[in-house]
Design a protein around this motif. Structure first.
Motif, mmCIF file in Angstrom:
data_model
loop_
_atom_site.group_PDB
_atom_site.id
_atom_site.type_symbol
_atom_site.label_atom_id
_atom_site.label_comp_id
_atom_site.label_asym_id
_atom_site.label_seq_id
_atom_site.Cartn_x
_atom_site.Cartn_y
_atom_site.Cartn_z
ATOM 1 N N GLY A 185 0.822 -1.208 0.000
ATOM 2 C CA GLY A 185 0.000 0.000 0.000
ATOM 3 C C GLY A 185 0.853 1.253 0.000
ATOM 4 N N ARG A 186 0.370 2.282 0.699
ATOM 5 C CA ARG A 186 1.049 3.570 0.714
ATOM 6 C C ARG A 186 2.347 3.500 1.515
ATOM 7 N NH1 ARG A 186 -1.087 8.238 3.462
ATOM 8 N NH2 ARG A 186 -0.004 9.963 2.502
ATOM 9 N N GLU A 187 3.391 4.197 1.034
ATOM 10 C CA GLU A 187 4.661 4.232 1.770
ATOM 11 C C GLU A 187 4.853 5.635 2.329
ATOM 12 O OE1 GLU A 187 8.057 2.012 0.140
ATOM 13 O OE2 GLU A 187 6.829 1.838 -1.660
ATOM 14 N N PRO A 188 4.383 5.865 3.595
ATOM 15 C CA PRO A 188 4.366 7.223 4.132
ATOM 16 C C PRO A 188 5.755 7.802 4.371
ATOM 17 C CG PRO A 188 3.743 5.617 5.829
ATOM 18 C CD PRO A 188 3.817 4.880 4.542
ATOM 19 N N PHE A 189 6.793 6.969 4.486
ATOM 20 C CA PHE A 189 8.113 7.494 4.834
ATOM 21 C C PHE A 189 9.000 7.697 3.622
ATOM 22 C CE2 PHE A 189 6.721 4.943 8.538
ATOM 23 C CZ PHE A 189 6.457 6.015 9.371
ATOM 24 N N ARG A 190 8.457 7.510 2.449
ATOM 25 C CA ARG A 190 9.245 7.669 1.240
ATOM 26 C C ARG A 190 9.611 9.142 1.026
ATOM 27 N NH1 ARG A 190 7.167 5.043 -4.297
ATOM 28 N NH2 ARG A 190 9.185 4.581 -5.192
ATOM 29 N N LEU A 191 10.874 9.399 0.667
ATOM 30 C CA LEU A 191 11.326 10.771 0.437
ATOM 31 C C LEU A 191 10.894 11.250 -0.941
ATOM 32 C CD1 LEU A 191 14.974 10.633 1.841
ATOM 33 C CD2 LEU A 191 12.934 11.479 2.981
ATOM 34 N N SER A 192 10.545 12.536 -0.997
ATOM 35 C CA SER A 192 10.259 13.159 -2.291
ATOM 36 C C SER A 192 11.568 13.649 -2.890
ATOM 37 C CB SER A 192 9.316 14.352 -2.103
ATOM 38 O OG SER A 192 8.090 13.926 -1.537
ATOM 39 N N VAL A 193 11.572 13.781 -4.220
ATOM 40 C CA VAL A 193 12.758 14.277 -4.926
ATOM 41 C C VAL A 193 12.396 15.578 -5.623
ATOM 42 C CG1 VAL A 193 14.410 13.836 -6.781
ATOM 43 C CG2 VAL A 193 13.729 11.967 -5.257
ATOM 44 N N SER A 220 22.963 23.098 -10.048
ATOM 45 C CA SER A 220 21.765 22.267 -10.183
ATOM 46 C C SER A 220 21.834 21.196 -9.105
ATOM 47 C CB SER A 220 21.721 21.617 -11.563
ATOM 48 O OG SER A 220 21.602 22.608 -12.559
ATOM 49 N N LEU A 221 20.754 21.041 -8.329
ATOM 50 C CA LEU A 221 20.743 20.121 -7.198
ATOM 51 C C LEU A 221 19.635 19.090 -7.341
ATOM 52 C CD1 LEU A 221 21.059 22.753 -4.299
ATOM 53 C CD2 LEU A 221 22.914 21.580 -5.496
ATOM 54 N N ARG A 222 19.928 17.890 -6.879
ATOM 55 C CA ARG A 222 18.892 16.862 -6.732
ATOM 56 C C ARG A 222 18.649 16.712 -5.235
ATOM 57 N NH1 ARG A 222 17.782 11.330 -6.303
ATOM 58 N NH2 ARG A 222 16.262 10.600 -7.832
ATOM 59 N N LEU A 223 17.522 17.248 -4.779
ATOM 60 C CA LEU A 223 17.220 17.319 -3.351
ATOM 61 C C LEU A 223 16.273 16.197 -2.958
ATOM 62 C CD1 LEU A 223 16.402 21.098 -3.605
ATOM 63 C CD2 LEU A 223 18.452 20.227 -2.505
ATOM 64 N N GLU A 224 16.574 15.525 -1.868
ATOM 65 C CA GLU A 224 15.670 14.524 -1.311
ATOM 66 C C GLU A 224 15.169 15.029 0.037
ATOM 67 O OE1 GLU A 224 17.860 10.874 -1.106
ATOM 68 O OE2 GLU A 224 17.177 10.262 -3.089
ATOM 69 N N GLY A 225 13.871 14.902 0.258
ATOM 70 C CA GLY A 225 13.319 15.386 1.516
ATOM 71 C C GLY A 225 11.816 15.268 1.546
ATOM 72 N N ARG A 226 11.189 16.166 2.331
ATOM 73 C CA ARG A 226 9.730 16.099 2.495
ATOM 74 C C ARG A 226 9.134 17.500 2.350
ATOM 75 N NH1 ARG A 226 11.782 12.274 5.896
ATOM 76 N NH2 ARG A 226 10.801 10.232 5.783
ATOM 77 N N TRP A 227 7.972 17.551 1.756
ATOM 78 C CA TRP A 227 7.232 18.807 1.688
ATOM 79 C C TRP A 227 6.574 19.058 3.036
ATOM 80 C CZ3 TRP A 227 7.864 22.150 -2.084
ATOM 81 C CH2 TRP A 227 8.324 21.687 -3.325
ATOM 82 N N GLY A 228 6.614 20.332 3.447
ATOM 83 C CA GLY A 228 5.963 20.686 4.699
ATOM 84 C C GLY A 228 5.436 22.100 4.613
ATOM 85 N N SER A 229 4.878 22.573 5.719
ATOM 86 C CA SER A 229 4.330 23.920 5.742
ATOM 87 C C SER A 229 4.770 24.612 7.024
ATOM 88 C CB SER A 229 2.801 23.868 5.658
ATOM 89 O OG SER A 229 2.286 25.180 5.601
#
Length: 742
Positions: free
Chosen positions: A3-11, A56-65
Motif C-alpha cells: 500500500g502507501r509508503e508514508p516514509f518515502r522521500l520526495s525528490v 543544479s541540485l537533486r534534493l531529497e526530503g519532504r514537503w511541509g508547511s
C-alpha cells in the motif's frame, strides 16, 4: 511494505538561486530554488553543506508547511547535478563558483563550447585557450580551481555525513589537502590543535562519528589540553590542578581517576607542566600550565631582570645629567611645567632600564611620554615607539611627532608567530616606548622583551585599571605587583582642563565607585531605557541620526558602539546587523557577498577575529579594524583597508576571519580611541557588568560618550569592582627574581 509508503522521500530537482540564511557552524540553510517549471521559486530548508547559487541540485526530503513562511521543502540530503542545458551551464559557470570565471567570461566560454563547456573544463582544460582573449595563464588557473572545487566537494560529502559545517570543511581541506579524510578518520583530535575554529567539542563530535571510544586516553588527554586552552581564552596562564580535573571531568563525562592518570601521562610526555605557585590569596597551589605559557612567564621574568641589571647603559648621558637644566630646557620648549609625579616618571624612564608609567585619563600620561621622548631625542638617542593596535600607534605618532608602529609589525612576526627580532637579533634602539601596555598579553610581552637590546631602556605606558589583555595574562598589573623589581610611577592628579570634561570626570567617578554625573555635561549623555529590544533600536537611532545631527560626526568613521557582550538584542552581533541596515544598506548593482549569516558590502566596518600571520606585510591580528573597499565576485576576493592603511585581500572562503565592527565588545575596543562612543548597558548583560569594563568603554572616547539603557544596569556595573581574577604566576616570578638579586 504494501500500500502507501508514508516514509518515502520526495525528490526535487532545481537550480539554487540564492541563499537567504545560512548558519556556518551547523550548515542549516534557508534557500530559494528554481524547479524550472516556469512558476515561482520554492523555499528549501535544511543542511545544504557546500552548495553554491547557480548549481543544479537533486534534493531529497519532504514537503511541509511553516506557519509563518508557508510551503517549503525540508532537505534531508542532496547531490550536485551538472546542468544539462546551455542556459544552465551559463548560470553555473557565471555563479562565481569557480575562481577566475565571472558572468562575462562564462558567457564567452558557453558561446564557444555550448553545452559541452563543463566537459571541456573537466577533461580537456587546455582547450579553453580556444576562447577569445583567454590566455594560457588564466586557462591554468581555471583548471586548477575546478580540480580544487571537485576535491573539496569529495571531502565535504564525507564530512557532511559526520555533521561538519561548510566553513570548517573548507579549512580542513586547506590544511590537509588530499590527506583530509585520512586525518579526520584516524586522528580527529589533531583538528583541534591544527585548524582554527575547531575546538575540542567539534573534534570530539567527529571522533565519536568515526568510532573513537569515549574513554580513549587520546580523547581524555586532548580534553585536558582543551580545558587548559579554553582557560587561556579567559585570561588564565594556568589552572589549579583540582579545578582542571573538575572541569575536564565535566567536559569529558568520564571518571576523575581516568583524568588524573591521563594528566600524569601528559606531564611525563611534557605535554603540560605541573608547578607549585601561589594563587591570588598567596596560598600555595599546584598549577598546571600549557608548555608555551609556563615558558613565556619564566622567560619574561628572567629577561626583565636581565635588562634591569645589565651594566651597559645606552642612555648613560642621563646618569649624571643636571636635571634642573634639562627640565628648564623642556619647560621653555613646551611652555608647560611638569607636575611633581610627571617629573618623577621622566627621570625614572631615562635612568632605569625598565619602567612603568600608569594613570587614568586627564592625568598627563601623554605629556609625560612626549617629555621623555623630547629629552631622549635631544641627546640623539635612537627611539622606537610601538603600541598593540594600529589606532594606538597612530595616536602615539600624532602625540610625539615620531613614527610609531604596532608591536607585531615592529617585531616582524612571521607565519607561525615567531619574531624576526629576538635575543639573537635585537632591535636597534636606545629607548623603546610601548603605549597601551595593558593590552599586552603574556606571549606578546615575552616576544617584545626578548627583542630589547642589552643596555636599552624600555618604558611601558598604560592604564592598569582598564580591562586586562584579550589574550592570557595580566602583564601590566603583574609588573606593578608587590615585590616587583620593575620601578613604576602612577599619575593620580587630574589637571584642571581635564576636570571640565564629562568623559574624564565620569571615567574617574566610575573607577572610584561613584555614580555618573550628567548635570552640566556637554559631552556625556544618558538615554534611559529599561527594555532591551528598545535599547537596541534607540542605540541605532543615536548612532545613525541623533549624533550626526547634533554634533556633525560621521556615523561610520567617528562613532563606535561598544557593548558588554556579543549575544542578545543589545549585543554586538544583533547591533551590527541593525547598524549595517541603517548605515550600509544594499544597493542595486553593487556587489555584496553572503557568508554564513552575514552579508559583506563595500563600505562595511569590519574587524579581524583571529591572528593570521600569513596575511599582509607582517600578519593581520585579532582586533585589527578596517573598511571593505572592493568585492570581486569573479576572483572571489574581498579587499579591506585596515586602520594601518594596509590593503588586505580575503578569499571568500576566508570570510570567517572577519566580523562586522559597527558595534564591538568593550574587550575588542582596547587600545583604540574614537571621537564618539555609544555604550548600550542592559540588565540582560548582568554577568558582564563590571566596573573596569564600563571604565574601559568610557575611556575609549575622545570627545563624546552616550550611554543607552537601564540606570539599574549602569549602577550595577559601577558597584561591581570584583573583576574576575586571572591565574597568573608572573608577579610571583618577578618578586622571586628580586629576592634572588637582593
Amino acid at each position: 511494505m504494501t500500500g502507501r509508503e508514508p516514509f518515502r522521500l520526495s525528490v526535487l530537482e532545481a537550480v539554487l538561486e540564492r541563499i537567504t540564511f545560512a548558519n556556518e557552524e551547523t550548515g542549516y540553510t534557508v534557500a530559494r530554488v528554481d524547479p524550472g517549471r516556469g512558476g515561482d521559486l520554492v523555499t528549501v530548508v535544511g543542511s545544504l553543506l557546500g552548495a553554491h547559487p547557480g548549481e543544479s541540485l537533486r534534493l531529497e526530503g519532504r514537503w511541509g508547511s511553516h506557519p509563518q513562511y508557508g510551503r517549503q521543502f525540508q532537505v534531508e540530503n542532496y547531490t550536485t547535478v551538472l546542468p544539462a542545458t546551455v542556459q544552465g551551464v551559463r548560470r553555473y559557470l557565471g555563479s562565481g563558483l569557480i575562481k577566475g570565471i565571472g558572468p562575462r567570461l562564462a558567457e564567452r566560454i558557453v558561446e564557444h563550447f555550448g553545452v559541452a563547456a563543463l566537459d571541456v573544463i573537466e577533461n580537456e582544460p587546455q582547450r579553453l585557450i580556444e576562447v577569445p582573449k583567454l590566455g594560457p595563464k588564466r586557462t591554468e588557473l581555471i583548471a586548477r580551481a575546478w580540480d580544487e572545487q571537485k576535491a573539496i566537494k569529495e571531502v565535504m560529502v564525507f564530512l557532511q555525513g559526520i555533521g561538519v559545517s561548510t566553513s570548517l570543511a573548507v579549512r580542513i581541506y586547506k590544511k590537509y589537502g588530499d590527506a583530509s579524510i585520512d586525518v579526520v578518520r584516524n586522528h580527529p583530535y589533531r583538528l583541534a590543535a591544527d585548524v582554527w575554529g575547531i575546538g575540542f567539542k567539534t573534534a570530539d563530535t567527529i571522533a565519536r562519528a568515526v568510532g573513537i571510544p569515549h574513554d580513549s586516553p587520546e580523547r581524555v588527554k586532548a580534553g585536558i589540553q582543551f580545558t587548559l586552552s579554553e582557560s587561556t581564552g579567559d585570561g588564565h596562564c594556568y589552572l589549579p590542578e583540582e579545578r582542571l580535573i573538575a572541569e575536564a571531568v565535566k567536559i569529558l563525562q568520564v571518571d576523575s581517576s581516568l583524568v588524573i592518570d591521563c594528566l600524569t601521562e601528559l606531564v611525563a610526555e611534557e605535554g603540560v607542566v605541573r608547578e607549585k605557585v601561589p594563587d591570588a590569596e598567596g596560598n600555595q597551589v599546584t598549577g598546571v600550565f600549557l608548555v608555551p605559557f609556563q615558558r613565556a612567564e619564566t622567560s619574561l621574568a628572567n629577561q626583565l631582570r636581565t635588562l634591569l641589571d645589565h651594566p651597559a647603559d645606552r642612555l648613560s648621558a642621563f646618569a649624571d645629567v643636571d636635571w634642573d637644566a634639562a627640565l628648564g630646557w623642556l619647560r621653555r620648549r613646551t611652555g608647560t611645567e611638569l607636575a611633581e609625579e610627571q617629573e618623577q616618571a621622566v627621570r625614572l624612564a631615562l635612568t632605569r632600564k625598565v619602567a612603568v608609567l600608569t594613570g587614568g585619563p586627564g592625568c598627563g600620561k601623554s605629556f609625560t611620554v612626549a617629555s621623555v621622548i623630547a629629552l631622549a631625542a635631544a641627546k640623539k638617542a635612537k627611539i622606537i615607539l610601538a603600541a598593540p593596535t594600529g589606532r594606538a600607534a597612530k595616536r602615539l605618532t600624532e602625540l610625539t611627532g615620531h613614527e610609531a608602529s604596532t608591536v607585531h609589525r615592529l617585531l616582524e612576526l612571521k607565519p607561525g608567530g615567531d619574531a624576526s627580532y629576538d635575543r639573537d637579533r635585537p632591535l636597534d634602539c636606545d629607548l623603546l616606548v610601548v603605549d597601551e601596555a595593558s593590552m599586552l598579553d603574556l606571549l606578546l610581552a615575552n616576544k617584545l622583551a626578548k627583542a630589547v637590546p642589552p643596555g636599552a631602556h624600555l618604558l611601558l605606558v598604560g592604564d592598569v585599571d582598564q580591562l586586562p589583555s584579550v589574550g592570557a595574562g595580566q602583564v601590566l598589573r603583574d609588573l606593578l605587583g608587590e615585590g616587583s623589581p620593575v620601578p613604576a610611577v602612577r599619575l593620580t592628579h587630574v589637571f584642571r582642563q581635564a576636570q571640565q570634561s564629562g568623559v574624564v570626570t565620569n571615567a574617574h567617578r566610575v573607577n572610584t565607585g561613584q555614580p555618573i554625573r550628567l548635570e552640566g555635561m556637554t559631552d556625556f549623555f544618558l538615554f534611559a531605557c529599561d527594555d532591551t529590544d528598545a535599547t537596541a533600536e534607540l542605540t541605532v537611532d543615536v548612532v545613525a541620526n541623533r549624533i550626526p545631527r547634533r554634533f556633525g560626526l560621521d556615523p561610520r568613521r567617528d562613532v563606535q558602539v561598544l557593548t558588554p557582550m556579543h549575544r542578545g538584542p543589545a549585543g554586538a552581533g544583533n547591533l551590527n546587523s541593525l547598524l549595517q541596515g541603517a548605515l550600509t544598506p544594499p544597493r542595486e548593482g553593487v556587489a555584496e557577498r553572503r557568508f554564513g549569516g552575514r552579508v559583506f558590502r563595500v563600505g562595511d566596518k569590519v574587524t579581524q577575529i583571529r591572528n593570521n600571520y600569513d596575511k599582509g606585510a607582517n600578519g593581520v591580528f585579532n582586533g585589527t579594524l578596517g573598511v571593505i573597499t572592493a568585492i570581486d565576485l569573479e576572483q572571489q576576493e574581498l579587499t579591506v583597508v585596515t586602520d594601518e592603511d594596509e590593503k588586505i585581500g580575503y578569499e571568500f572562503a576566508e570570510l570567517d576571519e572577519l566580523a562586522h565592527a559597527y558595534a564591538v565588545t568593550v574587550h575588542r575596543s582596547q587600545g583604540s580611541e574614537y571621537p564618539a562612543v555609544v555604550i548600550p548597558v542592559t540588565t540582560s548583560a548582568w554577568m558582564m557588568l563590571q566596573r573596569n569594563l564600563l571604565y574601559t568603554a568610557i575611556t575609549r572616547a575622545k570627545k563624546l560618550v552616550v550611554l543607552v539603557g537601564a540606570r539599574r544596569a549602569i549602577a550595577q556595573a559601577i558597584r561591581n569592582a570584583t573583576a574576575g581574577r586571572r591565574h597568573t604566576a608572573l608577579a610571583y616570578r618577578l618578586a622571586a627574581s628580586a629576592r634572588d638579586a637582593a
